[in-house]
Design an enzyme around this catalytic site. Structure first.
Site, PDB file in Angstrom:
ATOM      1  N   HIS A  18       0.819  -1.206   0.000  1.00 40.37           N
ATOM      2  CA  HIS A  18       0.000   0.000   0.000  1.00 40.37           C
ATOM      3  C   HIS A  18       0.861   1.267   0.000  1.00 40.37           C
ATOM      4  CE1 HIS A  18      -3.454  -2.668   1.654  1.00 40.37           C
ATOM      5  NE2 HIS A  18      -3.352  -2.728   0.353  1.00 40.37           N
ATOM      6  N   HIS A  41      -7.516  -8.093  -7.941  1.00 40.05           N
ATOM      7  CA  HIS A  41      -7.921  -8.922  -6.800  1.00 40.05           C
ATOM      8  C   HIS A  41      -8.142  -7.959  -5.633  1.00 40.05           C
ATOM      9  CE1 HIS A  41      -5.818 -11.690  -9.460  1.00 40.05           C
ATOM     10  NE2 HIS A  41      -6.374 -12.713  -8.828  1.00 40.05           N
ATOM     11  N   SER A 102      -6.597  -1.944  -0.859  1.00 39.17           N
ATOM     12  CA  SER A 102      -6.072  -1.241  -2.041  1.00 39.17           C
ATOM     13  C   SER A 102      -7.118  -0.401  -2.779  1.00 39.17           C
ATOM     14  CB  SER A 102      -5.382  -2.222  -2.987  1.00 39.17           C
ATOM     15  OG  SER A 102      -6.186  -3.352  -3.251  1.00 39.17           O
ATOM     16  N   GLU A 120     -13.354  -8.579  -8.053  1.00 36.83           N
ATOM     17  CA  GLU A 120     -13.331  -9.452  -6.867  1.00 36.83           C
ATOM     18  C   GLU A 120     -14.208 -10.652  -7.195  1.00 36.83           C
ATOM     19  OE1 GLU A 120     -11.723  -9.826  -3.809  1.00 36.83           O
ATOM     20  OE2 GLU A 120     -13.003 -11.602  -3.804  1.00 36.83           O
ATOM     21  N   ASP A 145     -13.165 -12.927 -12.561  1.00 36.67           N
ATOM     22  CA  ASP A 145     -11.819 -13.459 -12.351  1.00 36.67           C
ATOM     23  C   ASP A 145     -10.808 -12.374 -12.757  1.00 36.67           C
ATOM     24  OD1 ASP A 145      -9.373 -14.725 -12.517  1.00 36.67           O
ATOM     25  OD2 ASP A 145     -10.218 -16.582 -13.325  1.00 36.67           O
ATOM     26  N   GLY A 146     -10.017 -11.949 -11.801  1.00 43.17           N
ATOM     27  CA  GLY A 146      -9.079 -10.862 -12.048  1.00 43.17           C
ATOM     28  C   GLY A 146      -8.107 -11.152 -13.184  1.00 43.17           C
ATOM     29  N   ASP A 166      -2.821  -8.707  -7.132  1.00 42.83           N
ATOM     30  CA  ASP A 166      -2.563  -9.091  -5.740  1.00 42.83           C
ATOM     31  C   ASP A 166      -3.383 -10.337  -5.367  1.00 42.83           C
ATOM     32  OD1 ASP A 166      -1.884  -8.996  -3.041  1.00 42.83           O
ATOM     33  OD2 ASP A 166      -3.382  -7.471  -2.556  1.00 42.83           O
TER      34      ASP A 166
HETATM   35  N1  SAM Z   1      -5.685  -6.153  -3.024  1.00 41.96           N
HETATM   36  C1  SAM Z   1      -6.326  -6.207  -1.710  1.00 41.96           C
HETATM   37  C2  SAM Z   1      -5.717  -5.149  -0.824  1.00 41.96           C
HETATM   38  O1  SAM Z   1      -4.519  -4.833  -0.996  1.00 41.96           O
HETATM   39  O2  SAM Z   1      -6.412  -4.624   0.022  1.00 41.96           O
HETATM   40  C3  SAM Z   1      -6.203  -7.564  -1.077  1.00 41.96           C
HETATM   41  C4  SAM Z   1      -6.597  -8.682  -1.957  1.00 41.96           C
HETATM   42  S1  SAM Z   1      -6.494 -10.264  -1.254  1.00 41.96           S
HETATM   43  C5  SAM Z   1      -4.774 -10.552  -1.136  1.00 41.96           C
HETATM   44  C6  SAM Z   1      -6.951 -11.278  -2.605  1.00 41.96           C
HETATM   45  C7  SAM Z   1      -8.414 -11.194  -2.984  1.00 41.96           C
HETATM   46  O3  SAM Z   1      -8.590 -11.838  -4.243  1.00 41.96           O
HETATM   47  C8  SAM Z   1      -9.387 -11.905  -2.034  1.00 41.96           C
HETATM   48  O4  SAM Z   1     -10.377 -10.999  -1.632  1.00 41.96           O
HETATM   49  C9  SAM Z   1      -9.994 -13.031  -2.862  1.00 41.96           C
HETATM   50  O5  SAM Z   1     -11.365 -13.270  -2.574  1.00 41.96           O
HETATM   51  C10 SAM Z   1      -9.832 -12.505  -4.261  1.00 41.96           C
HETATM   52  N2  SAM Z   1      -9.722 -13.499  -5.332  1.00 41.96           N
HETATM   53  C11 SAM Z   1      -9.271 -14.766  -5.292  1.00 41.96           C
HETATM   54  N3  SAM Z   1      -9.204 -15.288  -6.542  1.00 41.96           N
HETATM   55  C12 SAM Z   1      -9.607 -14.304  -7.380  1.00 41.96           C
HETATM   56  C13 SAM Z   1      -9.705 -14.196  -8.793  1.00 41.96           C
HETATM   57  N4  SAM Z   1      -9.375 -15.226  -9.588  1.00 41.96           N
HETATM   58  N5  SAM Z   1     -10.122 -13.038  -9.314  1.00 41.96           N
HETATM   59  C14 SAM Z   1     -10.457 -11.976  -8.533  1.00 41.96           C
HETATM   60  N6  SAM Z   1     -10.380 -12.017  -7.189  1.00 41.96           N
HETATM   61  C15 SAM Z   1      -9.943 -13.157  -6.621  1.00 41.96           C
END
Ligand code: SAM
Length: 282
Positions: A18, A41, A102, A120, A145-146, A166
């Protein structure tokens, strides 16, 4: 999809990620022209550190908790100010109970012309995130899907942007997926600034990951890593960021910020940091 970021919000890895995200946003704002942040993500955006989940691990206590208590040198305080001021703004009464993920952090730093697209995949988390930004015309939340968004959402129409990748690293081949994802994204949006987060723990294939990144046809890639302890006991001992097309000032800023972050959050005498060009500049 078992991962829940609430258990980890505000930990040492979030702090590095961050702090750098804030530097990237501030740098983009040196030009008036609008830009977009694509957060692949995104998580839920705002974390209650007094919740049972966050209290259970207490990870934030050795992350943002330590940094907020630290006496920052005069040359580093301004670099961390955009990030730490956002945390302070959420906690006007002093003690930290709310922590910006983020998407929230980026949004807090935006000017009226800047935009956020956040992906997400977890339906509950996506609903929570959507509620947080309800009615906000600068933000678009998508349950997607990210990894797909690196194709579908690039290039942004502003043609300027930051892409934060992320993922939770729940699956074994996440490092490889990151390399492939970056290659695909850069083919569509070569001038974007990318920030990729990865975990450091015993046995992590870091050398292979770095070699695979170096083999990509991407001219400028900076790597910044912060280890807060020895990896002997297992678990997350550090984290790293790959920054593609970083601001030209970022490496010097990292050389100032990393020792301070290390000093504030070190858990044993093996804490260390490094910042170097994977490709380009040197
Ligand atoms: N980027 C955020 C932050 O810095 O505050 C934290 C993200 S956390 C490490 C990862 C997130 O990705 C989780 O909320 C999870 O549910 C989500 N996630 C998992 N697989 C995913 C995918 N294929 N596409 C999008 N989101 C996904």
């Amino acid at each position: 999809m078992n991962y829940r970021h609430i258990y980890h919000a505000g930990n040492f890895a979030d702090v590095l990620k961050h702090a750098v995200l804030a530097r990237l946003v501030v740098y983009m704002q040196q030009k008036d022209k609008a830009f977009r942040v694509l957060d692949t993500h995104a998580g839920i955006g705002l974390y209650d550190l007094s919740s049972d989940e966050a209290q259970k691990t207490g990870e934030w206590l050795t992350g943002i908790g330590k940094l907020m208590e630290a006496d920052l040198p005069a040359n580093v305080a301004p670099l961390l100010a955009p990030y730490l001021d956002a945390v302070r703004e959420l906690n006007p009464d002093g003690p930290i109970t709310l922590y910006p993920g983020s998407p929230k952090l980026a949004r807090m730093l935006f000017r009226p012309q800047d935009r956020l697209s956040a992906m997400e995949l977890h339906p509950d988390d996506c609903r929570t995130l959507s509620r947080l930004f309800e009615g906000d015309y600068q933000v678009r939340i998508t349950e997607l899907d990210g990894w797909l968004s690196l194709g579908a959402h690039l290039p942004p129409k502003e043609k300027r942007g930051i892409v934060l990748v992320d993922p939770p690293f729940e699956v074994e081949n996440e490092y490889e997926r990151m390399v492939d994802g970056l290659a695909k994204a850069c083919r569509r949006f070569a001038t974007g600034t990318y920030c990729l987060w990865y975990p450091i723990k015993k046995g992590a294939p870091l050398a292979e990951f770095h070699e695979a990144l170096k083999a990509l046809d991407i001219p400028k890639m900076l790597c910044a890593e912060l280890n807060v302890r020895s990896d002997r006991e297992g678990g997350l001992s550090g984290s790293g960021l790959i920054i593609v097309n970083p601001p030209f000032t970022l490496k010097d800023e990292m050389h100032l910020m990393l020792p301070v972050l290390k000093q504030a959050m070190a858990q044993d005498r093996y804490a260390s940091h490094r910042c170097f060009w994977l490709r380009g500049e040197d």
